[in-house]
Design an enzyme around this catalytic site. Structure first.
Site, PDB file in Angstrom:
ATOM      1  N   THR A 152     -12.136   0.574  -8.192  1.00 41.15           N
ATOM      2  CA  THR A 152     -10.985  -0.323  -8.377  1.00 41.15           C
ATOM      3  C   THR A 152     -11.096  -1.052  -9.712  1.00 41.15           C
ATOM      4  O   THR A 152     -10.151  -1.090 -10.511  1.00 41.15           O
ATOM      5  CB  THR A 152     -10.869  -1.321  -7.215  1.00 41.15           C
ATOM      6  OG1 THR A 152     -10.956  -0.614  -5.983  1.00 41.15           O
ATOM      7  CG2 THR A 152      -9.566  -2.081  -7.274  1.00 41.15           C
ATOM      8  N   GLN A 191       0.821  -1.212   0.000  1.00 43.10           N
ATOM      9  CA  GLN A 191       0.000   0.000   0.000  1.00 43.10           C
ATOM     10  C   GLN A 191       0.862   1.272   0.000  1.00 43.10           C
ATOM     11  O   GLN A 191       0.463   2.288  -0.571  1.00 43.10           O
ATOM     12  CB  GLN A 191      -0.930  -0.039   1.224  1.00 43.10           C
ATOM     13  CG  GLN A 191      -2.168   0.821   1.098  1.00 43.10           C
ATOM     14  CD  GLN A 191      -3.299   0.147   0.314  1.00 43.10           C
ATOM     15  OE1 GLN A 191      -3.548  -1.036   0.482  1.00 43.10           O
ATOM     16  NE2 GLN A 191      -3.981   0.895  -0.540  1.00 43.10           N
ATOM     17  N   LYS A 210      -2.770  -0.980   6.644  1.00 44.05           N
ATOM     18  CA  LYS A 210      -3.740  -2.040   6.337  1.00 44.05           C
ATOM     19  C   LYS A 210      -4.185  -2.673   7.638  1.00 44.05           C
ATOM     20  O   LYS A 210      -3.460  -2.619   8.637  1.00 44.05           O
ATOM     21  CB  LYS A 210      -3.072  -3.121   5.469  1.00 44.05           C
ATOM     22  CG  LYS A 210      -4.062  -3.991   4.716  1.00 44.05           C
ATOM     23  CD  LYS A 210      -4.474  -3.345   3.414  1.00 44.05           C
ATOM     24  CE  LYS A 210      -5.596  -4.085   2.723  1.00 44.05           C
ATOM     25  NZ  LYS A 210      -5.821  -3.562   1.356  1.00 44.05           N
ATOM     26  N   GLY A 230     -12.561  -0.502   2.726  1.00 44.16           N
ATOM     27  CA  GLY A 230     -12.894  -1.900   2.473  1.00 44.16           C
ATOM     28  C   GLY A 230     -11.754  -2.696   1.874  1.00 44.16           C
ATOM     29  O   GLY A 230     -10.736  -2.151   1.425  1.00 44.16           O
ATOM     30  N   ASP A 231     -11.914  -3.996   1.881  1.00 45.93           N
ATOM     31  CA  ASP A 231     -11.037  -4.958   1.198  1.00 45.93           C
ATOM     32  C   ASP A 231     -11.844  -6.266   1.184  1.00 45.93           C
ATOM     33  O   ASP A 231     -13.065  -6.219   1.358  1.00 45.93           O
ATOM     34  CB  ASP A 231      -9.693  -5.118   1.944  1.00 45.93           C
ATOM     35  CG  ASP A 231      -8.637  -5.829   1.094  1.00 45.93           C
ATOM     36  OD1 ASP A 231      -8.034  -5.188   0.213  1.00 45.93           O
ATOM     37  OD2 ASP A 231      -8.436  -7.055   1.274  1.00 45.93           O
TER      38      ASP A 231
HETATM   39  P1  NDP Z   1     -14.531  -9.131  -2.130  1.00 48.31           P
HETATM   40  O1  NDP Z   1     -14.627  -9.700  -0.771  1.00 48.31           O
HETATM   41  O2  NDP Z   1     -15.581  -8.216  -2.625  1.00 48.31           O
HETATM   42  O3  NDP Z   1     -14.393 -10.299  -3.206  1.00 48.31           O
HETATM   43  C1  NDP Z   1     -13.348 -11.220  -3.135  1.00 48.31           C
HETATM   44  C2  NDP Z   1     -13.567 -12.268  -4.191  1.00 48.31           C
HETATM   45  O4  NDP Z   1     -12.426 -13.111  -4.247  1.00 48.31           O
HETATM   46  C3  NDP Z   1     -14.738 -13.187  -3.890  1.00 48.31           C
HETATM   47  O5  NDP Z   1     -15.284 -13.654  -5.081  1.00 48.31           O
HETATM   48  C4  NDP Z   1     -14.085 -14.308  -3.113  1.00 48.31           C
HETATM   49  O6  NDP Z   1     -14.806 -15.517  -3.142  1.00 48.31           O
HETATM   50  C5  NDP Z   1     -12.758 -14.433  -3.823  1.00 48.31           C
HETATM   51  N1  NDP Z   1     -11.752 -14.893  -2.848  1.00 48.31           N
HETATM   52  C6  NDP Z   1     -11.347 -14.256  -1.726  1.00 48.31           C
HETATM   53  N2  NDP Z   1     -10.443 -14.982  -1.062  1.00 48.31           N
HETATM   54  C7  NDP Z   1     -10.269 -16.084  -1.792  1.00 48.31           C
HETATM   55  C8  NDP Z   1      -9.457 -17.210  -1.629  1.00 48.31           C
HETATM   56  N3  NDP Z   1      -8.622 -17.341  -0.574  1.00 48.31           N
HETATM   57  N4  NDP Z   1      -9.510 -18.176  -2.595  1.00 48.31           N
HETATM   58  C9  NDP Z   1     -10.347 -18.051  -3.664  1.00 48.31           C
HETATM   59  N5  NDP Z   1     -11.167 -16.994  -3.850  1.00 48.31           N
HETATM   60  C10 NDP Z   1     -11.109 -16.027  -2.939  1.00 48.31           C
HETATM   61  O7  NDP Z   1     -13.092  -8.437  -2.194  1.00 48.31           O
HETATM   62  P2  NDP Z   1     -12.556  -7.336  -3.215  1.00 48.31           P
HETATM   63  O8  NDP Z   1     -13.135  -7.548  -4.561  1.00 48.31           O
HETATM   64  O9  NDP Z   1     -12.696  -6.021  -2.568  1.00 48.31           O
HETATM   65  O10 NDP Z   1     -11.002  -7.693  -3.235  1.00 48.31           O
HETATM   66  C11 NDP Z   1     -10.409  -8.584  -4.183  1.00 48.31           C
HETATM   67  C12 NDP Z   1      -8.919  -8.330  -4.272  1.00 48.31           C
HETATM   68  O11 NDP Z   1      -8.702  -6.978  -4.695  1.00 48.31           O
HETATM   69  C13 NDP Z   1      -8.139  -8.455  -2.971  1.00 48.31           C
HETATM   70  O12 NDP Z   1      -6.835  -8.905  -3.263  1.00 48.31           O
HETATM   71  C14 NDP Z   1      -8.071  -7.027  -2.456  1.00 48.31           C
HETATM   72  O13 NDP Z   1      -6.998  -6.842  -1.575  1.00 48.31           O
HETATM   73  C15 NDP Z   1      -7.872  -6.293  -3.761  1.00 48.31           C
HETATM   74  N6  NDP Z   1      -8.215  -4.872  -3.791  1.00 48.31           N
HETATM   75  C16 NDP Z   1      -9.445  -4.415  -3.394  1.00 48.31           C
HETATM   76  C17 NDP Z   1      -9.738  -3.074  -3.483  1.00 48.31           C
HETATM   77  C18 NDP Z   1     -11.085  -2.534  -3.140  1.00 48.31           C
HETATM   78  O14 NDP Z   1     -11.301  -1.325  -3.325  1.00 48.31           O
HETATM   79  N7  NDP Z   1     -12.033  -3.327  -2.683  1.00 48.31           N
HETATM   80  C19 NDP Z   1      -8.743  -2.098  -3.940  1.00 48.31           C
HETATM   81  C20 NDP Z   1      -7.515  -2.686  -4.396  1.00 48.31           C
HETATM   82  C21 NDP Z   1      -7.279  -4.014  -4.297  1.00 48.31           C
HETATM   83  P3  NDP Z   1     -15.690 -15.931  -1.866  1.00 48.31           P
HETATM   84  O15 NDP Z   1     -16.782 -14.919  -1.778  1.00 48.31           O
HETATM   85  O16 NDP Z   1     -16.152 -17.305  -2.163  1.00 48.31           O
HETATM   86  O17 NDP Z   1     -14.748 -15.865  -0.697  1.00 48.31           O
HETATM   87  O1  2IT Z   2      -5.933  -2.648  -1.476  1.00 51.67           O
HETATM   88  C1  2IT Z   2      -6.480  -1.530  -1.537  1.00 51.67           C
HETATM   89  O2  2IT Z   2      -5.946  -0.582  -2.128  1.00 51.67           O
HETATM   90  C2  2IT Z   2      -7.790  -1.364  -0.925  1.00 51.67           C
HETATM   91  N1  2IT Z   2      -8.327  -2.326  -0.382  1.00 51.67           N
HETATM   92  C3  2IT Z   2      -8.454  -0.016  -0.924  1.00 51.67           C
HETATM   93  C4  2IT Z   2      -7.891   0.862   0.156  1.00 51.67           C
HETATM   94  C5  2IT Z   2      -8.602   2.173   0.363  1.00 51.67           C
HETATM   95  O3  2IT Z   2      -8.207   2.858   1.321  1.00 51.67           O
HETATM   96  O4  2IT Z   2      -9.509   2.521  -0.384  1.00 51.67           O
END
Ligand code: NDP
Ligand code: 2IT
Length: 444
Positions: free
Chosen positions: A209, A111, A126, A165-166
């Protein structure tokens, strides 16, 4: 031994059982070799890299809550405040049973550079917990979030540390946490981002994102004389990032044929139906097995498999290390042109190197998924001036930021003789600003 090697060795020795943190540090420091080696004595004397790889502080705390049966449950909460050289700590909260200190440290470390790349004044942090929101009632999720925030609220604030969120933390969880923060601290301030639109959230943060991922991918393709129009795309994940990546890819003329969750994956030859996906995941909070009810022409498969589908572009949007060497080999054999990381560190180092060696354009997560945190920073700006911008205004700023990030990586890679290596470009470009700020602020 070179200074970079010394520091990598020390990180591995002093942080046992944290393989994801080691991986993130190695990837960054390997990229920085060319910068550090050129001025090794100064960096070593200032212990610059030791200061970079050690969080400013980290919190680990007990989170007790009562489930619907009256049973007390105990989870562990974390917040790692990694680096505040360029602004207040900023970064998400992950709620997933796999969360431990090493995972939060890897995410916090990434980050720092991601936030620097956005060009906005935000430091790196984080947090999260091993709490699993899956299968819990709304009341149980609220009980957890309130207990979690009861402790976390001592360490955060609009000018100190602003979580978001994450994985596992979406609008519902942010709402419960914001309510508890306000109740305990008695201040209505932008202490969290990703808030609901009725209480200080920003338009386009939900989409940011995924949209940002496609804006930077489009810009990279444009620099090669290509575009997303008519391309076939494979996406993993079915959460916040995946859903809006699929939506924007479709708007830009590509066909997205897969998505996945932790139990299985979907192949839809006609293109993923985003409305169906949103209803299954955002409204029903159900599994992808339901997708076939909406799209009889689609296939559902148990386990992993999206990388076996032939495509021009692959967008891993689920979690760390979900794309390994065998997946990379399959993608290359199937003629993939580009891989852009929506998730944080979804590609193993071996797979990344293989893709790059085989001429695949590879955009690392700290650049490609920076649109989320960048828009969080725009939410902070709106909260500070007590105004709300329109969707178009936020979205157009997001586009500008992603286009800028691409050119910064591209230029940094060229400047140091690594043309086309966006991993090196991202790490160097992110590092330069942070180091400059750290040097200016003395030994702190
Ligand atoms: P969500 O919780 O909305 O979705 C996560 C998705 O990934 C779900 O479909 C989930 O399936 C799947 N998943 C999670 N963990 C696993 C695992 N161990 N094995 C297989 N599938 C998995 O999260 P986000 O979409 O917010 O985040 C997804 C990725 O993007 C992460 O790496 C996060 O750190 C990154 N990210 C998120 C940001 C944001 O703004 N939200 C910004 C930048 C990066 P299931 O529901 O079955 O667990
Ligand atoms: O991994 C990421 O950049 C996030 N989960 C979003 C972080 C944020 O502060 O919006």
């Amino acid at each position: 031994m070179s200074y970079v090697d010394e520091v990598i060795e020390r990180v591995v020795r002093e942080n046992p059982n944290e393989p994801e943190f080691h991986q993130a540090v190695k990837e960054v420091l390997e990229s920085l070799r060319v910068v550090v080696d050129a001025n090794e004595e100064k960096f070593r004397k200032d212990a610059l890299l030791e200061r970079l790889v050690n969080p400013e502080r980290q919190f680990k705390f007990r989170v007790p809550w009562v489930d619907d049966k009256g049973q007390v449950q105990v989870n562990t909460g974390y917040r790692v405040q990694f680096n505040s050289a360029i602004g207040p700590y900023k970064g998400g909260l992950r709620l997933h049973p796999s969360v431990n200190l090493g995972i939060i440290k890897f995410l916090g470390f990434e980050q720092i550079f991601k936030n620097s790349l956005t060009g906005l004044p935000i430091g790196g942090g984080k947090g999260g917990s091993d709490f699993d929101p899956k299968g819990k009632s709304d009341r149980e999720v609220m009980a957890f979030c309130q207990s979690f925030m009861t402790e976390l609220c001592k360490y955060i604030g609009a000018d100190t540390d602003v979580p978001a969120g994450d994985i596992g933390t979406g609008a519902r969880e942010i709402g419960y946490m914001f309510g508890q923060y306000k109740r305990i601290r008695g201040v209505f301030e932008g202490v969290l981002t990703g808030k609901g639109l009725t209480y200080g959230g920003s338009l386009a943060r939900t989409e940011a994102t995924g949209y940002g991922l496609l804006y930077i991918t489009q810009e990279m393709l444009k620099s090669k004389g290509m575009s997303l129009e008519g391309k076939t795309v494979v996406v993993s994940g079915a959460g916040n990032v995946a859903t809006y990546a699929i939506q924007k890819a479709q708007q830009l003329g590509a066909k997205v044929v897969t998505c996945s969750d932790s139990t299985g994956w979907v192949y839809d030859p006609d293109g993923i139906d985003v409305a169906a996906l949103k209803e299954i995941k955002e409204v029903k909070r159900a599994r992808l097995t339901e997708y076939k009810n909406y799209r009889p022409n689609s296939e559902y498969h148990e386990g992993k498999g999206v990388w076996t589908v032939k495509a021009d572009i692959a967008l891993p949007c689920a979690t760390q290390n979900e794309l390994g060497i065998e997946d990379a080999e399959t993608l290359v054999a199937n003629g993939v042109i580009a891989v852009a990381e929506g998730a944080n560190m979804p590609t193993t180092m071996e797979a990344t190197e293989y893709l790059q060696k085989n001429g695949v354009f590879f955009l690392p997560g700290k650049a490609a998924n920076a649109g989320g945190v960048a828009t969080s920073a725009l939410e902070m700006s709106q909260n500070s001036e007590r105004l709300s911008w329109t969707f178009e205004e936020v979205d157009s700023k997001l586009q500008g930021i992603m286009i800028n990030i691409f050119h910064n990586l591209d230029d940094a890679a060229k400047k140091y003789g690594f043309e086309g290596n966006y991993v090196v470009g991202a790490n160097i470009a992110g590092f330069e600003k942070v180091v400059d700020a750290m040097n200016a602020q003395g030994i702190v």
